[in-house]
Scaffold this motif. Structure first.
Motif, PDB file in Angstrom:
ATOM      1  N   ILE A  98     -45.325  -6.069  12.139  1.00 62.65           N
ATOM      2  CA  ILE A  98     -46.312  -5.348  12.945  1.00 62.65           C
ATOM      3  C   ILE A  98     -47.375  -4.661  12.090  1.00 62.65           C
ATOM      4  O   ILE A  98     -48.300  -4.060  12.638  1.00 62.65           O
ATOM      5  CB  ILE A  98     -45.648  -4.314  13.878  1.00 62.65           C
ATOM      6  N   GLY A  99     -47.257  -4.736  10.756  1.00 59.67           N
ATOM      7  CA  GLY A  99     -48.264  -4.090   9.923  1.00 59.67           C
ATOM      8  C   GLY A  99     -48.062  -4.350   8.452  1.00 59.67           C
ATOM      9  O   GLY A  99     -47.039  -4.914   8.034  1.00 59.67           O
ATOM     10  N   TYR A 100     -49.056  -3.943   7.662  1.00 55.49           N
ATOM     11  CA  TYR A 100     -49.012  -4.037   6.201  1.00 55.49           C
ATOM     12  C   TYR A 100     -49.165  -2.639   5.610  1.00 55.49           C
ATOM     13  O   TYR A 100     -50.133  -1.928   5.922  1.00 55.49           O
ATOM     14  CB  TYR A 100     -50.128  -4.929   5.669  1.00 55.49           C
ATOM     15  N   VAL A 101     -48.230  -2.252   4.740  1.00 49.92           N
ATOM     16  CA  VAL A 101     -48.194  -0.910   4.172  1.00 49.92           C
ATOM     17  C   VAL A 101     -48.431  -1.000   2.666  1.00 49.92           C
ATOM     18  O   VAL A 101     -47.745  -1.763   1.967  1.00 49.92           O
ATOM     19  CB  VAL A 101     -46.837  -0.224   4.458  1.00 49.92           C
ATOM     20  N   LEU A 102     -49.361  -0.216   2.148  1.00 48.93           N
ATOM     21  CA  LEU A 102     -49.686  -0.233   0.734  1.00 48.93           C
ATOM     22  C   LEU A 102     -48.564   0.366  -0.118  1.00 48.93           C
ATOM     23  O   LEU A 102     -47.829   1.245   0.328  1.00 48.93           O
ATOM     24  CB  LEU A 102     -50.964   0.554   0.478  1.00 48.93           C
ATOM     25  N   LEU A 143     -44.421  -4.221   7.342  1.00 47.35           N
ATOM     26  CA  LEU A 143     -43.742  -3.323   8.271  1.00 47.35           C
ATOM     27  C   LEU A 143     -43.100  -4.164   9.369  1.00 47.35           C
ATOM     28  O   LEU A 143     -43.784  -4.939  10.046  1.00 47.35           O
ATOM     29  CB  LEU A 143     -44.742  -2.335   8.875  1.00 47.35           C
ATOM     30  N   LEU A 144     -41.793  -4.027   9.531  1.00 49.69           N
ATOM     31  CA  LEU A 144     -41.028  -4.871  10.451  1.00 49.69           C
ATOM     32  C   LEU A 144     -40.605  -4.114  11.698  1.00 49.69           C
ATOM     33  O   LEU A 144     -40.388  -2.901  11.677  1.00 49.69           O
ATOM     34  CB  LEU A 144     -39.767  -5.395   9.761  1.00 49.69           C
ATOM     35  N   THR A 174     -40.274  -5.276   2.200  1.00 48.50           N
ATOM     36  CA  THR A 174     -40.313  -4.999   3.634  1.00 48.50           C
ATOM     37  C   THR A 174     -39.877  -3.562   3.890  1.00 48.50           C
ATOM     38  O   THR A 174     -39.129  -2.969   3.102  1.00 48.50           O
ATOM     39  CB  THR A 174     -39.397  -5.943   4.428  1.00 48.50           C
ATOM     40  N   ILE A 175     -40.330  -3.028   5.011  1.00 41.18           N
ATOM     41  CA  ILE A 175     -39.971  -1.678   5.412  1.00 41.18           C
ATOM     42  C   ILE A 175     -39.871  -1.647   6.936  1.00 41.18           C
ATOM     43  O   ILE A 175     -40.607  -2.340   7.638  1.00 41.18           O
ATOM     44  CB  ILE A 175     -41.028  -0.645   4.929  1.00 41.18           C
ATOM     45  N   SER A 176     -38.921  -0.867   7.449  1.00 41.18           N
ATOM     46  CA  SER A 176     -38.866  -0.595   8.888  1.00 41.18           C
ATOM     47  C   SER A 176     -38.560   0.883   9.078  1.00 41.18           C
ATOM     48  O   SER A 176     -37.883   1.507   8.256  1.00 41.18           O
ATOM     49  CB  SER A 176     -37.824  -1.466   9.587  1.00 41.18           C
ATOM     50  N   MET A 177     -39.110   1.443  10.157  1.00 37.53           N
ATOM     51  CA  MET A 177     -38.935   2.860  10.473  1.00 37.53           C
ATOM     52  C   MET A 177     -38.866   3.024  11.981  1.00 37.53           C
ATOM     53  O   MET A 177     -39.492   2.264  12.724  1.00 37.53           O
ATOM     54  CB  MET A 177     -40.119   3.685   9.930  1.00 37.53           C
TER      55      MET A 177
END
Length: 346
Positions: A59-63, A48-49, A89-92
């Motif tokens: 800023i985090g790790y998402v399964l 999580l970016l 990678t993912i950002s929201m």
């Protein structure tokens, strides 16, 4: 019977490559991390970016299973979703300019998942806002305590070990040990540290321990304020086990501010808010036996081992794996927050 290292491994269960960036805080802002080979109970993870003026950082790790759900949600809930499956990678929510806007958007997202009963993890909903921090000391957003695991962001708490001096006891001390209530949603009926609790958004660790000491153990505020000594933090990355957390396999990077409190003999902890069934005044030998038998909540076992090390009970002479134990209970975390030595709150 469990060894001390077994107890640590149950809490610090996130296995990663020995990248140098995880060993030096100065390099923790470097991105990207090669997460393509990391699996958690058979599932891959996405990073999580977040983005600021200096670039992108994690800023985090998402399964994977959370990513699949997020990708299927309407854009109104996912906040400028940017998903790169090749880079994993993912950002929201990065397009929202203010913390209140981001917190409201995250609340709508998590409430939808709760109402849809998408993740058993959310059955432990507590109505407590927990912080997610940026690397410049700012609060990025707050989110429901039970939902922080969806993003794999850092979680914060406090633990206090209250003890009395007793020359007749092994090592000259006895420690107040509570048994968690049988109806607790997490780790019911297990042994715990004298006082422990989660740190809500905007809450100071010491004020949190004062509050929890009253709520959980009926300890007088004046006694706690005068006697509680901060001894630093304990850090690790826990993987939820399911029966004790509601759902297995979630990544919990955690920071616990630890405190010691030497109590006079006439101050006796008493249950107050229903989270504790009973307090026991235990000697060190009894605690060692209960630790080895797996009677303690996982991270509370770490806090107890840390107490033993600092008080000269656990040493290199009687624990050949002491170096690894200490390293894994003071692990560098790859995500920003007040646990970083160079942290300055915005």
């Amino acid at each position: 019977m469990k060894s001390n290292l077994d107890l640590v491994a149950e809490t610090d269960g996130f296995a990663v490559k020995p990248w140098s960036s995880f060993n030096q805080c100065a390099n923790l802002l470097s991105f990207p991390y090669d997460n393509k080979d990391i699996t958690v109970e058979g599932q891959g993870i996405f990073t999580l970016l977040w983005r600021d003026a200096d670039g992108t950082y994690p800023i985090g790790y998402v399964l994977d299973r959370v990513i699949d759900i997020i990708a299927a949600l309407p854009a109104s809930l996912t906040g400028n979703l940017q998903l790169d499956r090749a880079a994993r990678t993912i950002s929201m929510f990065t397009d929202l300019a203010t913390e209140p806007e981001r917190t409201a958007a995250v609340a709508a997202f998590t409430q939808h998942l709760r109402e849809a009963e998408t993740f058993p993890l959310l059955k432990g909903w507590r109505g407590e806002p927990w912080p997610v921090h940026g690397r410049r000391g700012e609060l990025l957003f707050s989110m429901e305590r039970a939902a922080v695991g969806l993003f794999g962001a850092v979680r914060y708490g406090v633990h206090l070990t209250a003890y009395v001096e007793d020359a007749a006891a092994p090592h000259g001390v006895r420690i107040w040990v509570p048994r968690r209530a049988a109806d607790k949603s997490t780790f019911p009926g297990m042994l715990d540290n004298t006082v422990a609790g989660g740190l809500m958004t905007g809450e100071d660790p010491f004020e949190c321990v004062v509050r929890e000491a009253d709520e959980e153990a009926s300890l007088p505020e004046a006694v706690v304020r005068a006697g509680a000594k901060s001894i630093g933090t304990i850090t690790y990355i826990y993987i939820t086990d399911g029966p004790n957390n509601g759902e297995a396999g979630f990544v919990y990077p955690e920071v616990e501010w630890a405190y010691d409190l030497l109590l006079p003999a006439d101050v006796v902890p008493q249950p107050k808010d229903g989270e504790v069934d009973e307090f026991y005044l235990c000697d060190v030998d009894t605690i060692k036996k209960d630790l080895a038998a797996g009677e303690y909540k996982t991270n509370c076992a770490l806090v107890m081992l840390d107490f033993f090390i600092r008080h000269g009970i656990l040493t290199e002479a009687n624990e050949p794996q002491l170096d690894e134990i200490q390293r894994r209970m003071h692990r560098e975390l790859p995500f920003p927050g007040p646990h970083w030595s160079n942290w300055r709150s915005a």
